[in-house]
Design an enzyme around this catalytic site. Structure first.
Site, mmCIF file in Angstrom:
data_model
loop_
_atom_site.group_PDB
_atom_site.id
_atom_site.type_symbol
_atom_site.label_atom_id
_atom_site.label_comp_id
_atom_site.label_asym_id
_atom_site.label_seq_id
_atom_site.Cartn_x
_atom_site.Cartn_y
_atom_site.Cartn_z
ATOM 1 N N TYR A 47 0.826 -1.207 0.000
ATOM 2 C CA TYR A 47 0.000 0.000 0.000
ATOM 3 C C TYR A 47 0.861 1.258 0.000
ATOM 4 C CZ TYR A 47 -4.226 -2.732 0.787
ATOM 5 O OH TYR A 47 -5.271 -3.598 0.646
ATOM 6 N N GLU A 81 -7.858 -7.288 5.837
ATOM 7 C CA GLU A 81 -6.997 -8.367 5.338
ATOM 8 C C GLU A 81 -6.248 -9.051 6.466
ATOM 9 O OE1 GLU A 81 -4.868 -6.158 2.352
ATOM 10 O OE2 GLU A 81 -6.779 -5.686 1.363
ATOM 11 N N ARG A 131 -5.056 -15.777 -11.612
ATOM 12 C CA ARG A 131 -6.485 -15.561 -11.845
ATOM 13 C C ARG A 131 -7.272 -16.284 -10.754
ATOM 14 N NH1 ARG A 131 -3.967 -12.892 -14.742
ATOM 15 N NH2 ARG A 131 -4.193 -12.553 -16.992
ATOM 16 N N TYR A 170 -10.650 -18.518 -9.514
ATOM 17 C CA TYR A 170 -11.634 -19.496 -9.980
ATOM 18 C C TYR A 170 -12.459 -19.966 -8.791
ATOM 19 C CZ TYR A 170 -8.783 -19.450 -14.149
ATOM 20 O OH TYR A 170 -8.090 -19.028 -15.266
ATOM 21 N N SER A 171 -13.774 -19.939 -8.961
ATOM 22 C CA SER A 171 -14.660 -20.392 -7.884
ATOM 23 C C SER A 171 -14.471 -21.878 -7.638
ATOM 24 C CB SER A 171 -16.121 -20.122 -8.254
ATOM 25 O OG SER A 171 -16.376 -18.749 -8.339
ATOM 26 N N GLY A 225 -23.887 -18.255 -17.595
ATOM 27 C CA GLY A 225 -22.603 -18.701 -18.107
ATOM 28 C C GLY A 225 -21.794 -19.432 -17.065
ATOM 29 N N THR A 263 -20.523 -21.655 -11.391
ATOM 30 C CA THR A 263 -19.594 -22.419 -10.550
ATOM 31 C C THR A 263 -19.785 -22.201 -9.046
ATOM 32 O OG1 THR A 263 -17.904 -20.752 -11.072
ATOM 33 C CG2 THR A 263 -17.860 -22.811 -12.325
ATOM 34 N N VAL A 284 -18.274 -10.856 -8.814
ATOM 35 C CA VAL A 284 -17.823 -10.388 -10.112
ATOM 36 C C VAL A 284 -16.535 -11.105 -10.463
ATOM 37 C CG1 VAL A 284 -16.976 -8.395 -11.419
ATOM 38 C CG2 VAL A 284 -18.894 -8.128 -9.850
ATOM 39 N N GLY A 297 -13.261 -10.823 -12.260
ATOM 40 C CA GLY A 297 -12.469 -9.732 -12.804
ATOM 41 C C GLY A 297 -12.633 -8.486 -11.949
#
Length: 398
Positions: free
Chosen positions: A98, A140, A206, A208-209, A274, A278, A388, A390
Site C-alpha cells: 500500500y 486483510e 487468476r 476461480y470459484s 454462463g 460455478t 464479479v 475480474g
C-alpha cells in the site's frame, strides 16, 4: 471518518478528481510498473491492464469510497471494501504494498492535476487514500489470521487428480494438496487464485470459484477458456485449458471471497449465467450434502444447452433438494432443452417467497438486470449478494 478540515476540501474537489481518475490511472500504473516491473509480470492481471478494466475499477472504488466518507460519515466501510479485501488476500497482498501504491498514485495525481493540487488538497486526498488503505489492511489482517497464516503466506501446491471436459470451452480440474495434508476448509461460494508460469516467464494469477461442496475431500475448480472476441484470449484460462493435466502440480491460494452461503433456513434464490454457475454449484452441492430442506429457487441463463457447463450436474443437484425449483433460459435452446425458456433470464413471472436471500454470479449486465428486478419486487438490497469475475466495475454504481 474524514477530519473536519478535509471534508469541505474533498466535497469541493470530488467531482473534478473523480472525473480525472481515469486520466490519473495511466501515469500511475506506468510509474508503478516502471519502478516495480515484477508487479505487472507476477501480480496484476495483464489482460485487464491492456483493456483498461483495472483502471476503471480503480476509479470506481476510490470515487465510491470518497463519496461514502462524505455521505455516510458514521458508517464503517467494511461492507463496501470486503470484496476488495478478499481479492487481495487471495493474491497475497501485504501492507507494505500500500505504501508503494500511495507513492506512485499521489505522484500521478500531481502530474495530471498540476497546480490544482494545493497542499490542502493533497493532504485531504492523502487522508482519503490512507483511510481506505488502512481499512483494507485491517480487514486483510483479520482474514489472514482467520486462516492461521502470516500476511501474504497463501500459496499452496495442489496436484491435479482429475480433469473433466464440461463443455467445448470449459474444463473441471479436481485438486488435492500435493503434500497429502487435508484440503483447507472453505465456505460454499468462495474461490481460490491459481498462479501459472506462462511461456514468457510471467507468473500470472487468476481467480476461480470452487465448484463443489466443502465436504468433498478434494477441491474442484472449473476453468472456462476466455475468448478475446477481437482482443487477446485470456492468458491463464487458455493455458490451463490447453495444458493442465492429471498429475500436474499447480500453485493455488487459500480460499477467499465474500459471496459465501449463509447458514440459516430462509428461502434462497441462486441466480447465475454462463460460467457464473460455478459458485452456485458449490452452494447446491453443499445444500444437498447437508440435507437442507429450505426453499431454493435456482435461475440459470446461457447461450445454448451445450455451452451450459455442468448442466446435468446442476439438474441432478436441484432434483436432490426437496424444495428446489430450476428455471432455465437459453438464447438458443434447440431441441435439448424443451423445459427451458428462450431468451434472457426474466424473474417477472417467478413466485418468490418473502424473506428471500439472493446470490448472483455472472456477467455484470445479467446481475444488474436480476438485481433490479429483485429490488422492484421488494427484496432488500442487503439481501442481494453478488460475485464479479475480474475487476469490480460495478462497485461505484450500486
Amino acid at each position: 471518518m474524514l477530519s473536519e478540515q478535509s471534508v469541505p476540501v474533498v466535497r469541493a474537489t470530488l467531482p473534478a478528481v473523480g472525473a480525472a481518475i481515469g486520466d490519473i490511472a495511466d501515469p500511475f500504473y506506468r510509474k508503478l510498473f516502471d519502478a516495480h516491473p515484477e508487479l505487472l509480470r507476477d501480480l496484476f492481471n495483464r489482460g485487464n491492464q491492456a483493456n483498461g478494466e483495472q483502471q476503471r475499477a480503480l476509479a470506481g472504488s476510490v470515487a465510491a469510497f470518497a463519496g461514502m466518507l462524505l455521505e455516510h460519515p458514521d458508517e464503517r466501510a467494511d461492507v463496501m471494501l470486503s470484496r476488495i479485501a478478499h481479492k487481495h488476500v487471495s493474491l497475497g497482498i501485504t501492507p507494505d504494498q500500500y505504501t508503494i501504491v500511495h507513492r506512485h498514485l499521489m505522484s500521478a495525481v500531481v502530474d495530471v492535476l498540476g497546480d490544482a493540487v494545493t497542499p490542502e488538497v493533497a493532504r485531504a486526498w492523502d487522508e482519503v487514500y490512507w483511510l481506505m488503505a488502512n481499512a483494507l489492511i485491517a480487514l486483510e489482517a483479520r482474514l489472514y489470521a482467520r486462516q492461521g497464516v502470516e500476511e501474504g503466506d497463501v500459496w499452496r501446491s495442489m496436484e491435479v487428480v482429475d480433469r473433466v471436459e464440461e463443455s467445448a470451452d470449459a474444463v473441471s480440474l479436481v485438486l488435492r494438496p500435493a503434500d497429502d495434508r487435508p484440503a483447507v476448509p472453505f465456505r460454499p461460494g468462495q474461490y481460490v487464485s491459481v498462479q501459472v508460469e506462462l511461456p514468457d516467464g510471467a507468473r500470472q494469477i487468476r481467480q476461480y470459484s470452487l465448484s463443489a461442496a466443502p465436504v468433498r475431500s478434494d477441491r474442484r475448480i472449473t476453468v472456462k477458456r476466455a475468448r478475446g472476441d477481437g482482443q487477446p484470449d485470456g492468458e491463464v484460462s487458455s493455458w490451463l485449458y490447453a495444458n493442465a493435466r492429471k498429475g500436474d502440480v499447480l500453485s493455488v491460494s487459500l480460499p477467499a471471497g465474500d459471496l459465501a452461503l449463509a447458514e440459516h433456513d430462509g428461502p434462497l434464490l441462486l441466480a447465475s449465467a454462463g460460467i457464473g454457475v460455478t459458485p452456485i454449484l458449490s452452494m447446491l452441492d453443499h445444500l444437498a450434502a447437508t440435507g437442507a430442506t429450505r426453499p431454493v429457487t435456482v435461475v440459470h441463463a446461457d447461450r445454448t444447452p451445450d455451452g451450459h457447463a455442468h448442466r446435468q450436474e446442476q439438474l441432478d443437484l436441484v432434483r436432490a433438494l426437496p424444495d428446489a425449483r430450476l428455471h432455465l433460459w437459453y438464447e438458443e435452446p434447440g431441441d435439448r432443452a424443451p423445459e427451458a425458456s428462450t431468451g434472457r433470464a426474466d424473474l417477472t413471472g417467478l413466485d418468490l417467497p418473502e424473506h428471500l436471500t439472493a446470490y448472483l454470479c455472472g456477467p455484470v449486465p445479467f446481475m444488474r438486470a436480476v438485481r433490479g428486478q429483485l429490488l422492484s419486487r421488494g427484496v432488500p438490497a442487503e439481501a442481494i449478494h453478488y460475485e464479479v469475475f475480474g475487476p469490480d466495475l460495478w462497485l461505484g454504481r450500486q
